[in-house]
Design a protein around this motif. Structure first.
Motif, PDB file in Angstrom:
ATOM      1  N   LEU A 146       0.831  -1.207   0.000  1.00 40.50           N
ATOM      2  CA  LEU A 146       0.000   0.000   0.000  1.00 40.50           C
ATOM      3  C   LEU A 146       0.864   1.255   0.000  1.00 40.50           C
ATOM      4  O   LEU A 146       0.616   2.218  -0.759  1.00 40.50           O
ATOM      5  CB  LEU A 146      -0.915  -0.004   1.230  1.00 40.50           C
ATOM      6  CG  LEU A 146      -1.759   1.262   1.430  1.00 40.50           C
ATOM      7  CD1 LEU A 146      -2.694   1.468   0.248  1.00 40.50           C
ATOM      8  CD2 LEU A 146      -2.547   1.185   2.744  1.00 40.50           C
ATOM      9  N   ALA A 147       1.886   1.248   0.825  1.00 39.47           N
ATOM     10  CA  ALA A 147       2.778   2.404   0.884  1.00 39.47           C
ATOM     11  C   ALA A 147       3.488   2.619  -0.447  1.00 39.47           C
ATOM     12  O   ALA A 147       3.641   3.756  -0.910  1.00 39.47           O
ATOM     13  CB  ALA A 147       3.802   2.216   2.003  1.00 39.47           C
ATOM     14  N   LEU A 148       3.902   1.534  -1.071  1.00 40.86           N
ATOM     15  CA  LEU A 148       4.593   1.635  -2.356  1.00 40.86           C
ATOM     16  C   LEU A 148       3.662   2.217  -3.429  1.00 40.86           C
ATOM     17  O   LEU A 148       4.068   3.089  -4.212  1.00 40.86           O
ATOM     18  CB  LEU A 148       5.107   0.265  -2.785  1.00 40.86           C
ATOM     19  CG  LEU A 148       5.912   0.220  -4.087  1.00 40.86           C
ATOM     20  CD1 LEU A 148       7.175   1.051  -3.944  1.00 40.86           C
ATOM     21  CD2 LEU A 148       6.248  -1.227  -4.462  1.00 40.86           C
ATOM     22  N   ALA A 149       2.406   1.766  -3.444  1.00 44.69           N
ATOM     23  CA  ALA A 149       1.451   2.249  -4.447  1.00 44.69           C
ATOM     24  C   ALA A 149       1.176   3.744  -4.280  1.00 44.69           C
ATOM     25  O   ALA A 149       1.128   4.498  -5.260  1.00 44.69           O
ATOM     26  CB  ALA A 149       0.151   1.454  -4.348  1.00 44.69           C
ATOM     27  N   ILE A 194      10.995   2.228   0.327  1.00 43.99           N
ATOM     28  CA  ILE A 194       9.959   1.222   0.622  1.00 43.99           C
ATOM     29  C   ILE A 194      10.259  -0.072  -0.114  1.00 43.99           C
ATOM     30  O   ILE A 194      10.158  -1.180   0.454  1.00 43.99           O
ATOM     31  CB  ILE A 194       8.574   1.771   0.237  1.00 43.99           C
ATOM     32  CG1 ILE A 194       8.196   2.947   1.145  1.00 43.99           C
ATOM     33  CG2 ILE A 194       7.514   0.671   0.316  1.00 43.99           C
ATOM     34  CD1 ILE A 194       6.911   3.648   0.731  1.00 43.99           C
ATOM     35  N   ALA A 195      10.633   0.052  -1.400  1.00 40.64           N
ATOM     36  CA  ALA A 195      10.942  -1.146  -2.179  1.00 40.64           C
ATOM     37  C   ALA A 195      12.114  -1.895  -1.562  1.00 40.64           C
ATOM     38  O   ALA A 195      12.095  -3.140  -1.458  1.00 40.64           O
ATOM     39  CB  ALA A 195      11.257  -0.762  -3.633  1.00 40.64           C
ATOM     40  N   TYR A 226      16.253  -1.116   6.963  1.00 40.28           N
ATOM     41  CA  TYR A 226      16.768   0.200   7.333  1.00 40.28           C
ATOM     42  C   TYR A 226      16.598   1.237   6.218  1.00 40.28           C
ATOM     43  O   TYR A 226      16.711   2.444   6.448  1.00 40.28           O
ATOM     44  CB  TYR A 226      18.260   0.092   7.682  1.00 40.28           C
ATOM     45  CG  TYR A 226      19.117  -0.439   6.554  1.00 40.28           C
ATOM     46  CD1 TYR A 226      19.629   0.419   5.590  1.00 40.28           C
ATOM     47  CD2 TYR A 226      19.399  -1.796   6.459  1.00 40.28           C
ATOM     48  CE1 TYR A 226      20.404  -0.058   4.554  1.00 40.28           C
ATOM     49  CE2 TYR A 226      20.175  -2.280   5.425  1.00 40.28           C
ATOM     50  CZ  TYR A 226      20.676  -1.407   4.473  1.00 40.28           C
ATOM     51  OH  TYR A 226      21.438  -1.898   3.452  1.00 40.28           O
ATOM     52  N   LEU A 227      16.319   0.783   4.972  1.00 39.09           N
ATOM     53  CA  LEU A 227      16.238   1.721   3.855  1.00 39.09           C
ATOM     54  C   LEU A 227      15.084   2.714   4.001  1.00 39.09           C
ATOM     55  O   LEU A 227      15.170   3.855   3.548  1.00 39.09           O
ATOM     56  CB  LEU A 227      16.107   0.960   2.531  1.00 39.09           C
ATOM     57  CG  LEU A 227      17.390   0.292   2.013  1.00 39.09           C
ATOM     58  CD1 LEU A 227      17.142  -0.366   0.665  1.00 39.09           C
ATOM     59  CD2 LEU A 227      18.510   1.324   1.891  1.00 39.09           C
ATOM     60  N   ASP A 228      13.973   2.290   4.618  1.00 41.05           N
ATOM     61  CA  ASP A 228      12.846   3.215   4.805  1.00 41.05           C
ATOM     62  C   ASP A 228      13.265   4.380   5.699  1.00 41.05           C
ATOM     63  O   ASP A 228      12.943   5.542   5.423  1.00 41.05           O
ATOM     64  CB  ASP A 228      11.650   2.474   5.408  1.00 41.05           C
ATOM     65  CG  ASP A 228      10.429   3.379   5.538  1.00 41.05           C
ATOM     66  OD1 ASP A 228       9.855   3.733   4.497  1.00 41.05           O
ATOM     67  OD2 ASP A 228      10.072   3.745   6.683  1.00 41.05           O
TER      68      ASP A 228
END
Length: 382
Positions: free
Chosen positions: A122-125, A174-175, A183-185
């Motif tokens: 959902l966050a990615l979309a 996010i991806a 940790y990327l977010d």
């Protein structure tokens, strides 16, 4: 269409473009924050706050556009543009503060891996939708800014483009988290915070420069100088000063004209310079033109010369044979630290025209006692 109607049409166009952008910013901000909360994406929440910063800027643009054409009054003879400048400084400080809060929270989560968030599809979309939407807003606003020749709209367009770029960073964060790099977010949130801080810093820096009367950019000053020289009768330009006030600019300039032209002709040349700058240089909203007979940039050589009253008194003593009424109407030219005198005499004071040369020589010799008089020109009129 008169200038007032044109300004009103321009304001309505700016308002329309900004309101459309505001609606998109509001919907995106709400969607990002809700989706970020539901999908556990700290970066998306930060990006939602970034979208609301665009919304604040949109309201700021609407306010500035509404008051841009407000007439100057007795208390504000240069208009109300500095209200916009002060508001921009405040907005920049708020944005920088928000960025610091986001960055602090994200760094804290990086140092405590157990509280890292794990966003999902959902966050990615929503982040992808934000990229597409903000890029459309950017292109739409840029087209309007070019058509309306509005620097304010152009700046707001680039603010929208920065939101699109930050959304791309969020997509990558996010991806990356979804593919096993949690940790990327948080890292993406720090990057977005840096972008917000940069926007705030730039707003504060540019507006603070306006508050201390910073000059226009070099290319704008060159354009002003070129337009001045295009006016017939202008011999040189010096002491050209400019300063910004919100989207407007004020110009003060000294122009040199033929020192022997009449006051009214010199004023006409100065007025032509003023009209040309207002018509040809979009950013210029007010011009003050000072007419000079010679270059006084490094100082006026005529500062110590006597004023007209004293010169007339001295000439009456030197020229007792001349009617006082004629002396009182002499034309004085203050040039190069000396005074040139033009005297008009009625022809009837001569019994014979052959006396003219003798009278002129007599007047010139008599004025030699006045050290500041460089020349005497006499005209005889019927």
């Amino acid at each position: 269409m008169n200038s007032n109607m044109a300004q009103q049409h321009r304001y309505r166009d700016v308002r329309k473009v900004t309101l459309i952008g505001s609606a998109v910013d509001f919907l995106l901000g709400v969607a990002k924050i809700i989706a970020g909360w539901l999908a556990n994406s700290q970066a998306l929440i930060a990006d939602g706050i970034h979208s609301f910063s665009d919304l604040l800027t949109d309201f700021f643009v609407l306010y500035a556009a509404k008051h841009a054409h407000k007439e100057a009054d007795e208390e504000h003879p240069y208009g109300h543009g500095r209200i916009e400048t002060m508001a921009t400084v405040g907005l920049g400080i708020v944005l920088a503060g928000i960025a610091c809060g986001i960055a602090y929270d994200s760094v804290r989560r990086l140092n405590e891996p157990e509280i890292l968030l794990a966003p999902g599809g959902l966050a990615l979309a929503v982040a992808v939708g934000s990229v597409v939407s903000k890029e459309w807003v950017y292109r739409y606003t840029v087209a309007a800014a070019r058509r309306l020749r509005s620097d304010m709209l152009m700046a707001n367009a680039w603010h929208s483009r920065s939101d699109a770029i930050s959304s791309i960073v969020v997509v990558l964060g996010i991806a990356g988290t979804m593919y096993g790099y949690p940790y990327l977010d948080a890292v993406a949130a720090v990057v977005v915070a840096a972008m917000i801080a940069k926007i705030g810093f730039n707003l504060v820096r540019s507006s603070t420069r306006e508050l201390i009367d910073t000059a226009l950019e070099r290319d704008e000053v060159d354009a002003i100088r070129k337009n001045i020289f295009d006016v017939k009768g202008v011999r040189s330009v010096h002491m050209l000063r400019s300063r910004k006030s919100a989207g407007d600019a004020f110009v003060d300039v000294h122009i040199q004209v033929d020192p022997l032209v009449s006051v009214s002709e010199g004023h006409q040349i100065g007025d032509a310079v003023r009209r040309r700058l207002l018509d040809s240089v979009d950013v210029v909203s007010d011009v003050t033109v000072h007419i000079d007979p010679e270059n006084d940039e490094s100082g006026s050589p005529c500062d110590n010369l006597p004023h007209r009253e004293k010169v007339i008194e001295a000439l009456k003593l030197c020229w007792p044979q001349i009617p006082a009424s004629a002396i009182e109407t002499v034309t004085l030219h203050y040039l190069s630290g000396e005074i040139q005198i033009e005297l008009d005499l009625p022809i009837w004071i001569l019994s014979d025209t052959s006396e003219a040369r003798e009278l002129v020589n007599t007047l010139r010799k008599a004025s030699d006692t006045l050290s500041y008089v460089s020349d005497v020109q006499v005209r005889f009129k019927v």
